[in-house]
Design a protein around this motif. Structure first.
Motif, short mmCIF file in Angstrom:
data_model
loop_
_atom_site.label_atom_id
_atom_site.label_comp_id
_atom_site.label_asym_id
_atom_site.label_seq_id
_atom_site.Cartn_x
_atom_site.Cartn_y
_atom_site.Cartn_z
N HIS A 1 9.08 11.18 11.48
CA HIS A 1 8.80 10.36 10.73
C HIS A 1 9.58 9.15 11.24
N PRO A 2 9.38 7.62 9.80
CA PRO A 2 10.15 6.53 11.05
C PRO A 2 11.67 6.83 9.43
N GLU A 3 12.65 6.47 10.27
CA GLU A 3 14.02 6.55 9.76
C GLU A 3 13.88 5.48 8.30
N GLY A 4 14.50 5.89 7.40
CA GLY A 4 14.86 5.03 5.92
C GLY A 4 14.17 4.51 5.22
N ARG A 5 12.95 5.13 5.45
CA ARG A 5 12.17 5.77 4.54
C ARG A 5 11.59 7.04 4.23
N ARG A 6 12.13 7.95 2.70
CA ARG A 6 11.81 8.49 2.18
C ARG A 6 10.27 9.53 2.12
N PRO A 7 10.55 10.50 3.16
CA PRO A 7 9.33 11.94 3.30
C PRO A 7 8.79 11.47 1.58
N SER A 8 7.61 12.15 1.99
CA SER A 8 6.67 12.19 0.72
C SER A 8 7.12 14.42 0.40
N ALA A 9 6.84 14.82 -0.24
CA ALA A 9 6.70 16.32 -1.52
C ALA A 9 5.26 16.54 -0.26
N LYS A 10 4.13 16.36 0.04
CA LYS A 10 3.23 16.58 1.04
C LYS A 10 3.84 16.71 2.15
N LEU B 1 0.12 18.53 -5.07
CA LEU B 1 0.50 17.58 -3.71
C LEU B 1 -1.11 17.13 -3.53
N SER B 2 -0.86 15.50 -3.37
CA SER B 2 -1.97 15.30 -2.81
C SER B 2 -1.61 13.30 -2.81
N GLY B 3 -2.79 12.98 -2.40
CA GLY B 3 -2.86 11.50 -2.47
C GLY B 3 -3.27 11.66 -0.79
N PRO B 4 -2.73 10.65 -0.36
CA PRO B 4 -4.05 10.25 1.33
C PRO B 4 -2.20 11.15 2.12
N MET B 5 -2.51 11.06 3.27
CA MET B 5 -1.11 10.95 4.28
C MET B 5 -1.54 11.18 5.58
N ARG B 6 -1.33 10.08 6.96
CA ARG B 6 -2.01 10.16 7.92
C ARG B 6 -1.02 10.62 9.18
N THR C 1 1.69 9.15 -5.38
CA THR C 1 2.25 10.38 -5.66
C THR C 1 3.36 11.41 -5.70
N ASP C 2 4.13 10.70 -6.40
CA ASP C 2 5.80 10.70 -7.03
C ASP C 2 4.79 11.38 -8.71
N LEU C 3 4.00 10.71 -9.25
CA LEU C 3 3.25 11.44 -10.54
C LEU C 3 2.59 12.45 -10.37
N ALA C 4 2.22 12.95 -9.07
CA ALA C 4 1.46 14.21 -8.60
C ALA C 4 2.31 14.84 -8.81
N GLU C 5 3.52 14.73 -7.99
CA GLU C 5 4.05 15.52 -7.59
C GLU C 5 5.49 15.84 -9.43
N ARG C 6 5.54 14.94 -10.52
CA ARG C 6 5.73 15.29 -11.19
C ARG C 6 5.11 16.59 -11.76
N ARG C 7 3.73 16.60 -11.69
CA ARG C 7 3.03 17.37 -12.57
C ARG C 7 2.70 18.26 -11.20
N LEU D 1 1.18 -1.34 0.18
CA LEU D 1 -0.20 -0.60 -0.46
C LEU D 1 1.03 1.64 0.06
N ARG D 2 1.82 1.00 0.78
CA ARG D 2 2.97 2.26 1.01
C ARG D 2 3.05 2.78 -0.63
N GLU D 3 4.21 1.66 -1.28
CA GLU D 3 4.59 1.54 -2.77
C GLU D 3 3.41 1.97 -3.78
N VAL D 4 2.54 2.24 -3.63
CA VAL D 4 1.02 1.92 -4.10
C VAL D 4 1.06 3.83 -4.52
N SER D 5 1.19 3.73 -2.53
CA SER D 5 0.48 5.45 -2.45
C SER D 5 1.80 6.82 -2.92
N ASP D 6 3.16 5.83 -2.64
CA ASP D 6 4.14 6.83 -3.11
C ASP D 6 4.02 6.92 -4.70
N ALA D 7 3.69 5.89 -5.61
CA ALA D 7 4.38 5.87 -6.71
C ALA D 7 3.24 7.16 -7.47
#
Length: 301
Positions: A269-278, A89-94, A80-86, A72-78
């Motif tokens: 945020h967790p170590e080792g996980r790249r934080p999203s642009a949002k 800032l979009s997608g779920p965030m908790r 988000t990355d596509l949205a950031e390319r455009r 689920l994280r990989e799908v969400s990150d993918a």
């Protein structure tokens, strides 16, 4: 195997019931049950034990859970990355945060950010209990305290000054302490989620720990302030809670000659996980909104 079935399983495993998972995902309980059944048929394994009161994860379910979260994280990150390319800032965030700070300051700071970024789907969980940021349930956790957890990546949002405060009625009845030694004779209002019920001060000789008698122990900052206003004792409160009452004279600052140990408002945020642009954008927005020194210290010496 469908993503909505994986998302339903993760939600039930984390919430402990189909009802709570349905509430979290804004779906009916019957839809969640159908998706779980379809997922289990596809995997050929039982992932959850069902009882009348609660769902528990089976051994096979535990083995699948972490990978399900990762999917689920990989799908969400993918996404988000596509949205950031455009440039969006979009997608779920908790995000998790303490109740009082969330109500008084975090919410009002986030509302204009969310209005300006309508593609972000934010879930904000307010709870005074500490949460495990390393579990991967949250993208980020807003905390108030000292910065010490080496497993976390930290963005400082604002310094957080704390003051010993009490009502005029309490001080008239019990006296005004002038040193840390005199605090031992007073009643304290303590925050239980910190563990030990004490006050900690930074002195030239090092850390000094003061343990006063219990006036009240409670796990919420609003109630600590209310108890101090009611004259139950002395409270060590951050200015983001006590500032308005200090400025209006309802609470008085007690100066014992040394300052409490420094604390901060920060986003972890967790170590080792790249934080999203949002998430980076949220951190930058909050830092700019709070200011340094933060606005809630205005008018307090």
């Amino acid at each position: 195997m469908k993503l909505d079935g994986i998302a339903s399983f993760v939600a039930v495993a984390e919430e402990g019931s189909i009802s709570e998972a349905a509430r979290r995902l804004s779906l009916s309980k019957s839809v969640i049950s159908e998706r779980l059944a379809e997922l289990e048929r596809g995997l050929g394994a039982t992932l959850l034990h069902r009882t009348t009161r609660r769902m528990s994860v089976t051994e096979d379910g535990l083995a699948f859970l972490e990978r399900a979260r990762r999917i689920l994280r990989e799908v969400s990150d993918a996404t988000t990355d596509l949205a950031e390319r455009r440039g969006a800032l979009s997608g779920p965030m908790r995000i998790a945060a303490p109740v009082t700070f969330g109500r008084m300051h975090l919410g009002p700071a986030l509302y204009p950010f969310l209005a300006a970024n309508p593609g972000i789907e934010l879930t904000l969980d307010l709870d005074d209990r500490r949460v495990d940021i390393a579990s991967g349930v949250y993208d980020g956790v807003v905390r108030h305290g000292a910065i010490a957890d080496s497993r976390l990546m930290i963005w400082r949002l604002a310094p957080s000054r704390r003051m010993l405060v009490a009502s005029a009625a309490y001080l008239a009845r019990c006296g005004v302490p002038a040193t840390t030694a005199e605090l031992h004779a007073h009643k304290g209002i303590f925050y239980t989620n910190r563990g030990a019920s004490d006050w900690r001060f930074a002195t030239p000789q090092g850390l000094e720990i003061v343990r006063a008698a219990f006036g009240l122990r409670v796990n919420n900052g609003d109630m600590m302030r209310d108890a101090a206003l009611a004259g139950l004792g002395i409270a060590l409160l951050p200015l983001f809670i006590a500032g308005p009452d200090i400025r209006q004279g309802r609470l008085q600052i007690i100066d014992v000659g040394v300052l409490p140990v420094s604390e901060f408002i920060y986003l972890a945020h967790p170590e080792g996980r790249r934080p999203s642009a949002k998430l980076r954008a949220v951190a930058a927005h909050l830092h700019a909104t709070f200011g340094e020194p933060p606005y809630w210290e205005d008018g307090v010496p």
